[in-house]
Every structure is written in C-alpha cells, then in structure tokens.
Design a protein around this motif. Structure first.
Motif: not given
Length: 570
Positions: A378-384, A512-518
């Motif tokens: 899920p981390v890799l998917v969230s990054l993409s 930067v603002a979307a990093v909390p999702m990852v």
C-alpha cells in the motif's frame, strides 16, 4: 496669377515592392525586440530566463560529451550508432515533446502577420530564423557539436566540415518538424469533428511510450550491440539519422554517402516547410471549419439554458452555476486546455502501472514478459497515486492565464474570489475525477488486489484535493500571460521557464501536503484499507474548500494586478 505646380502622384506600392528587402534578419530583430520589451520591468522573468540559460548550458554540455564520446575514446565502432540513434531520438523529441509537455515559443505570433502582404515563403523562412534564436535551439546546437568533434577526431577536417553542415541542416530539420507538427495539430484542433479524433490519436501515441520504454529497457539490458549496427545503418538513411551520420560516413571512407544523406535531409526539410506553410496559412486566415452549429434547445430552454452544457444541466442558474458552465465548456472546447487534459489522461494511467509492475523481465529464451513483483505494498501504491494526483491538479497552476484579457469580465462583474475558485475547481473536476476513478480501479485490478481500491482512490482524492488548494494560491500569485494564438502549444519567450518553475513549485507543495496519506498507509496496515477512502475523500474536499477560502481572499485583493499579469503584451 501664379499657376500651382503639380507633381505626379507616387505610384502605389505593390506587394512586390512593399516586400522588397524583407529578409529573415528582420524577423530575428523583431523577436529580439519583443523579448526585450517583455523583460522590461519584469525582474522575475529575467531571473527565470537566466536560470533557463544555465540549465540549457548544462544539458548542452552533457549532450556534447555523449556525442563526442566515440571521438574522445578513439573508438570508431560506435560512432555511427551514437550518431544515428542519438540524433534520431533528438529529432523524435522535437516532434513529440512540444505536443505533450512543453510547447513551442511563439513570441512572433503568425496571426499578427495575417494582414501584411508577405509571401508565404518570406513568412516561413523568417519565422524559422526567429525560432532558431532560442535557448533550446542553441543548447541543441552546442550538444550536436560533439558529433563534429567525433567526425574530426576519426576522419580529419573534411569529415568535420561535412558533419558541421549535417548538424546545421539537422537543427533546421528539428525546428521545422516541431513547428510543422504543432501548427498542423493546432489547425486540426480548431475543427470540432477532427478535434476528438486528434485527441484520441495523440493519447494513444503517447500511451505507447510506456510499453515501448519497458521493452526498450529490457532489450538494452542484455542487448547484443553488434546486431544494432545494421539497424543504425538503416536509420542513417532516413531523415531521422541522415544529417547526423553524413560526416561519420566520410570518416569511415564512405565519401559517396555524404552528399546523398545531405540531399535526403534537404528534401525532408523542404517537405516539412511546405507542410508548415500550408497549416500556417490556415491558422492565420481561420480557414478551418468549426463544424455545424449545435441545434437549439427550443424556446422552453431559453437563452440562459443554452449557455449550460448538457452535462452541467444540474447546475443552479445563478452566478456559481454560470461560472461552472463556462469553465466546463472552455475545458472541452479550448484546444490549449484540452491538450493539458490529454497529458493528465495519458501520463496518469501508464506511470502508476510502470511503477507498480516493476517493468519487464527477460525469460531464459530472450522473450520479454511482465510479472507483478511480490514487493507491492500500500505504501508503494500510495506513492504512485500521489504522483497522479499531483499531475492532475498542477494543470490549474496557471488557470487564469488561459483566460487572458477575458478575465476583465469577471473583474467588472465583481465575482467574489472564493466563488470564482470553487467554480473553477468544480468544472475542472467534472473531467478529472472520472479519470482518477478509472486509474484507481484499473491499477488495483492489474495488481490483482481489488481490496486496495480504497487505498488507491483515497490517496488520489486526498492528493488531488490538496493540489487544488495549492494550485489556487500558485495561480493567483504566480500567473503569467499566454500568447493570443490559435496554437494550443505556443508559449511566449521566457514563459516556458516560468511554466517549469511554477509547475515544480506546485508539485512539491502538493506532494508535501499529501505525505500524511503515505505515512498512514505505512503505519496503519490492513485497517487503512477500510479507512483510506473516507479519510482521503474528507481530507481532499476539506483541503480544496480551505484553499478556495484562503486563496479567494488573496484573489479579491489582487484582481487588478492579476488581470495586468495575464493580459498578453503586444
């Protein structure tokens, strides 16, 4: 009485006499003067232009050493291969990149010359000469000087002279190809019937770059370079490789091949200039058909109802609904905006697939096949998905630049800034949200993890909403003018550098603002599969509304300055 003395009236100037003395140098001087006027009083443009020059010199130096590598190593085995493949990829880049990403410099808008009695030959040659006065053209010329060095090191001064002629002809071919393709595509986009077909064809062509890159990297990993020599020879006899390999042929003793390849280059250049001339005239006089007028909805709908597209029929008949309907119609009909939507649709689909599939693996028999890596998480998917959301929202980084001087109507009408930004977000989302839904579902299905649809969709919605907020500020504080031209791929001189830095700034801020999702995907584990979608949707919607609220206040204070900034300078 004195008789007045009369003199014969001067003969009216004919087009031949009026155009006498007009040469490409006049277009070059005019472009330099326009560039200086655009930079006057604009310190930030001068700074960005200087940075663009430095970046161009860095690319020029890198390209020079790559092309000069066979000469520096004294190895003539790979000289033809480097010239054919390197030069061919360079020409291909000049053909495709202006359509998909960067555009072309239209400091001298051809439409400005429509009323002047200039022959097409004079206009085309003048605009071609003016196009050569640019940072990309100079950087490419310096990089291609490495081929001249290689030819001189391997074959002496005669090979270097022939290669220098080929490099200059190849540079003319690159510039003419970029202008001809963008001008022709711009003319096609003016036709409503052809517009849809052209957009689909461009999207398909760009989508093929992903699979081709996968197979190309897999082939290069275990490639037999000896087998590429015949391919390089074949490419060298096409316009993609002929100008770059003429001097190499002289260095390798095939003197007879040089004039033939230069002739191939000249014929290709003449064909491109003729194509550009025809599409240029069409763009100047507006000959492209806009298609039949849409049928009226009848008196029941009224004049107001006809302003609302059918897919925006749900909007209220008030100021907010009118703004949404206007933006939705413009995103569908404006060729420049549609070009950005194509980029979002294509890149947003194949990049996550490439990142999560991990590329192609070569089997023992040499065939290429796709495998899903076991390291998918899920981390890799969230990054993409973060990348896709950033790309989708960054299109609005210069949303007021699309309007230009037409934004004055909003200023006169006193449209509140918050309402303006919320309406623009809603209209743009009508096109982008369906794309994001397709990407999120398709990626989960391709990975064989349907349970991850919540992760993909939640990450996309959160990043996209945050991106809308960030780009609202960027579009108000960092807007720049776009040229008034029918070419959707045109940029004023210096605007390309401004576009690059604004895009980079918006992308970094959104990421930067979307990093909390990852971070949440990494810490919460399986629980995040159920929470990602509602949390991501709430995070994205809340960020977008907050961004519209805060940036709207800034817009209310800067409306006159914003109008002056996005109005093209004549």
């Amino acid at each position: 009485m004195a008789v007045p003395v009369t003199t014969p009236a001067a003969a009216p100037a004919t087009p031949a006499t009026a155009n006498r003395g007009v040469s490409p140098r006049h277009f070059v001087r005019l472009k330099l003067r326009v560039m200086v006027n655009n930079f006057r009083g604009q310190g930030w443009r001068i700074a960005l232009y200087v940075v663009g020059v430095v970046v161009g010199l860095w690319f020029a130096g890198t390209g020079f050493f790559l092309f000069a590598a066979p000469g520096l190593a004294g190895e003539d085995r790979y000289a033809l291969m480097v010239a054919a493949f390197g030069g061919g990829l360079l020409l291909l880049g000049w053909l495709l990149l202006p359509l998909v990403f960067f555009g072309v410099d239209e400091t001298l808008d051809p439409a400005r010359f429509a009323l002047l009695p200039l022959p097409r030959r004079t206009l085309v040659t003048g605009l071609l000469a003016a196009a050569l006065v640019s940072v990309p053209a100079v950087a490419v010329l310096l990089a291609l000087a490495g081929l001249v060095f290689t030819a001189g090191a391997l074959g002496g001064w005669s090979a270097a002279v022939v290669e220098a002629i080929g490099v200059v002809a190849g540079l003319l071919l690159c510039v003419a190809a970029a202008r001809a393709v963008t001008s022709a595509f711009a003319a096609m986009l003016r036709s409503r019937r052809v517009r849809d077909l052209a957009a689909v064809l461009l999207a398909v062509a760009a989508a093929l770059l992903g699979p081709l890159q996968i197979f190309g990297l897999a082939a290069l990993r275990d490639a037999d370079w000896d087998r590429l020599d015949p391919v390089a020879e074949v490419v060298g006899w096409t316009p993609f490789g002929a100008p770059w390999t003429a001097g190499i042929d002289v260095a390798e003793g095939r003197v007879w091949a040089a004039p033939v390849k230069l002739l191939i280059t000249a014929l290709a250049l003449l064909a491109l200039l003729a194509w550009w001339s025809r599409s240029l005239e069409s763009a100047m006089v507006g000959a492209a058909s806009a298609g039949p007028a849409p049928a009226r909805r009848g008196p029941a709908g009224g004049a107001v109802a006809q302003l609302f597209p059918r897919w925006v029929g749900w909007a209220r008949r008030d100021r907010f609904g009118a703004l949404v309907a206007r933006e939705a119609r413009y995103w569908w009909r404006d060729a420049r905006r549609r070009a950005n939507l194509i980029t979002v649709a294509v890149v947003g689909l194949f990049v996550p697939v490439m990142v999560n599939l991990g590329g192609a693996n070569l089997a023992a028999d040499g065939t290429a096949g796709f495998t899903v890596p076991d390291t998918s998480s899920p981390v890799l998917v969230s990054l993409s998905m973060l990348f896709v959301g950033v790309l989708a929202s960054v299109t609005l980084a210069n949303q007021f630049g699309f309007d230009g001087s037409a934004y004055a109507a909003h200023l006169v009408a006193g449209v509140p800034g918050q309402q303006e930004l919320r309406a623009r977000m809603a209209a743009f989302s009508l096109y982008v949200l369906p794309m994001l839904a397709v990407v999120s579902v398709a990626l989960a299905v391709i990975l064989g993890r349907p349970g991850w649809i919540g992760v993909t969709a939640g990450s996309l919605l959160a990043t996209y909403g945050v991106g809308l907020a960030v780009n609202s500020f960027v579009s108000v504080l960092g807007a720049y003018a776009l040229p008034e031209t029918s070419n959707p791929f045109a940029l004023n001189s210096g605007a390309g550098v401004a576009k690059s830095f604004l895009t980079l700034l918006a992308m970094v801020g959104t990421a930067v603002a979307a990093v909390p999702m990852v971070v949440a995907a990494a810490l919460l584990g399986d629980v995040w599969h159920w929470l990602a979608l509602p949390v991501g949707a709430a995070y994205g919607v809340g960020a977008a509304l907050l961004g519209a609220y805060l940036a709207g206040d800034v817009l209310d204070r800067r409306q006159p300055e914003l109008l002056a900034t996005v109005t093209p300078r004549r």
